[in-house]
Design an enzyme around this catalytic site. Structure first.
Site, PDB file in Angstrom:
ATOM      1  N   ARG A 233       9.155  -5.904  10.386  1.00 22.16           N
ATOM      2  CA  ARG A 233       9.327  -6.087   8.938  1.00 22.16           C
ATOM      3  C   ARG A 233      10.503  -7.020   8.652  1.00 22.16           C
ATOM      4  NH1 ARG A 233      10.146  -1.463   4.195  1.00 22.16           N
ATOM      5  NH2 ARG A 233      10.779  -2.928   2.574  1.00 22.16           N
TER       6      ARG A 233
ATOM      7  N   ASN B 211       0.518  -0.093   4.767  1.00 22.19           N
ATOM      8  CA  ASN B 211       0.485  -1.336   3.999  1.00 22.19           C
ATOM      9  C   ASN B 211       0.095  -2.518   4.867  1.00 22.19           C
ATOM     10  OD1 ASN B 211       1.069  -0.879   1.248  1.00 22.19           O
ATOM     11  ND2 ASN B 211       3.180  -0.356   1.766  1.00 22.19           N
TER      12      ASN B 211
ATOM     13  N   CYS C 281      -1.898   4.248  -2.597  1.00 23.14           N
ATOM     14  CA  CYS C 281      -0.626   3.589  -2.886  1.00 23.14           C
ATOM     15  C   CYS C 281       0.167   4.454  -3.850  1.00 23.14           C
ATOM     16  CB  CYS C 281      -0.889   2.215  -3.492  1.00 23.14           C
ATOM     17  SG  CYS C 281       0.619   1.289  -3.832  1.00 23.14           S
TER      18      CYS C 281
ATOM     19  N   HIS D  53      -0.843  -3.362  -5.176  1.00 27.09           N
ATOM     20  CA  HIS D  53       0.366  -4.115  -5.509  1.00 27.09           C
ATOM     21  C   HIS D  53       0.064  -5.282  -6.458  1.00 27.09           C
ATOM     22  CE1 HIS D  53       2.830  -2.517  -1.827  1.00 27.09           C
ATOM     23  NE2 HIS D  53       2.322  -1.566  -2.587  1.00 27.09           N
TER      24      HIS D  53
ATOM     25  N   TYR E  45       5.542  -4.920  -8.589  1.00 27.41           N
ATOM     26  CA  TYR E  45       5.315  -6.045  -7.679  1.00 27.41           C
ATOM     27  C   TYR E  45       4.947  -7.333  -8.405  1.00 27.41           C
ATOM     28  CZ  TYR E  45       5.629  -3.057  -3.583  1.00 27.41           C
ATOM     29  OH  TYR E  45       6.094  -2.221  -2.605  1.00 27.41           O
TER      30      TYR E  45
END
Length: 439
Positions: A95, A149, A171, A201, A254
């Site tokens: 990440r 995700n 989510c 998102h 988002y």
């Protein structure tokens, strides 16, 4: 044997105590006799720590739920009624690369949006599809509940490239939005209803209701006057009031990456210089959480978990499983096959939309056409998701470049190629499909 068996793949996650808490409080309606937490051998220390806490939580609650730990999902899956997936391929180190590399090219580096979202999908989808094959062989009647995700892209891939039909993507963004609206209106969350539609998102609140009466305008007024609706991992920079009033629908946190790209990019650069990337912040949070989890006196989910950015995730999963098992027919926003709910998106594609949850799974509620101001962006992200899923499955460089280029956060094909090349090299260990040698 009576009772339900749940297998959680990625069981060593810091979110698992919330999942256990959700199952405990619903035990009378959702009698889980066995919760099997599965992880990879590299995650042994975390799995054992979380597993021990889970056992203490169950013992304190006095419910007959057996907690099992496994490092072999093929051993764990037989007999499962529900399989939940919460995996992070490459762990937080991957990440960090997703977040840092794009910033070098003046492009937003974020876990599920832009280049970072693409690469998380490229790493995650092949593993999820392997899990699907095992489910098909070992527990074909089980429901797959995914909250790895990027959940929308993963659901898209499962629907298109596996034989699993009993699957739902989950989510925490919609539930977080509802909680924020309830806080703004100073009411209990169960009095608020939001008509959600869009993608993971990339979901919008088309209408907001309080006790059945529409209050969308009031909520937008509160947002424009400085009230906040965001998440732990997304800074709230406020909105231009005139923009929100013209949009007429509730954006999710988002959306800041798309409607406030320059401001969000500058904020990311500032934070990266001062505190490190979000992944590095989360690594510290996780370290502190696991120190708490290690305390043999701890028998509850610690409140610090909400700082992690994924509050309500596991509770949403428990609610979904409960509603499927008990055929509740209640309404929940999930990622599922569109089946005509949103006009202009293929029936077989994944969308995030309010659904009636039954024993046969989610039944999407008809939305029709999305409002003109938002449908173009939703279509562009759906094109990106579909192309990215194809690249993840095929390992085709050109398709990956196409996906990167059509993402609205990437300014050109040239920049897309530069980022793609650097990120492919950085993630080489977790992207074998792109590096297979032709014999």
């Amino acid at each position: 044997m009576t009772g339900i068996k749940v297998v959680t793949i990625g069981g060593g996650s810091s979110y698992t105590p919330e999942l256990v808490e959700g199952f405990i409080k619903r035990y009378n309606e959702l009698p889980i006799r066995e919760l099997c937490l599965v992880d990879i051998p590299e995650g042994k220390e975390k799995l054992e720590t979380v597993g021990a806490l889970a056992k203490r939580m169950v013992k304190k609650a006095g419910v007959p739920m057996e907690i099992k730990l496994s490092y072999d999902r093929k051993e764990a899956l037989p007999g499962a009624d529900f399989v939940t997936t919460q995996i992070r391929v490459g762990l937080l180190e991957a990440r960090a690369k997703d977040e840092k590399i794009p910033l070098k090219y003046d492009v937003i580096g974020q876990e599920t949006n832009g280049p970072g979202g693409l690469f998380k999908g490229l790493r995650t989808i092949p593993v999820i599809l392997d899990i699907c094959k095992d489910i098909e062989a070992l527990c074909p009647d089980a429901w797959l509940i995914n909250f790895s995700n990027p959940a929308g892209m993963v659901t898209e891939a499962v629907l298109r490239y596996s034989n699993i039909t009993k699957t739902v993507g989950l989510c925490n963004v919609p539930i977080g939005m509802r909680m924020s609206v309830a806080e703004m209106l100073e009411v209990e969350p169960d009095r608020v209803h939001i008509d959600f539609a869009g993608l993971n998102h990339m979901v919008f609140g088309l209408h907001v209701y309080l006790d059945g009466e529409e209050v969308t305008g009031l909520v937008l007024d509160k947002l424009t006057s400085g009230e906040s609706m965001t998440m732990k991992n997304i800074v709230d920079l406020g909105w231009e009031p005139e923009f929100l009033q013209a949009l007429k629908v509730l954006p999710c946190p988002y959306h800041r990456y798309y409607y406030q790209t320059d401001k969000m990019l500058n904020q990311e650069k500032k934070e990266a210089n001062e505190a490190g990337s979000r992944a590095e912040v989360v690594q510290q949070l996780e370290k502190e959480l696991f120190e708490l989890y290690s305390d043999p006196e701890l028998t509850i989910k610690p409140p610090q978990l909400e700082e992690r950015g994924g509050a309500y995730y596991s509770d949403a999963a428990c609610s979904l499983i409960d509603s499927i098992y008990n055929n509740r027919g209640d309404i929940q926003p999930v990622n599922t096959r569109n089946n005509g709910a949103i006009a202009g998106i293929p029936a077989e594609s994944a969308v995030e939309v309010n659904c009636v949850i039954t024993k046969d799974g989610p039944k999407p509620i008809q939305v029709g056409e999305l409002p003109v101001p938002v449908q173009g962006l939703v279509q562009q992200i759906k094109s990106f998701e579909r192309t990215a899923a194809e690249a993840a499955v095929t390992g085709d460089y050109n398709t990956a470049l196409l996906a990167m280029t059509i993402n609205p956060l990437v300014p050109s094909d040239t920049v897309a190629k530069q980022i793609l090349d650097e990120m492919l090299e950085a993630h080489k260990a977790h992207l074998p499909q792109f590096f297979q040698t032709v014999v």
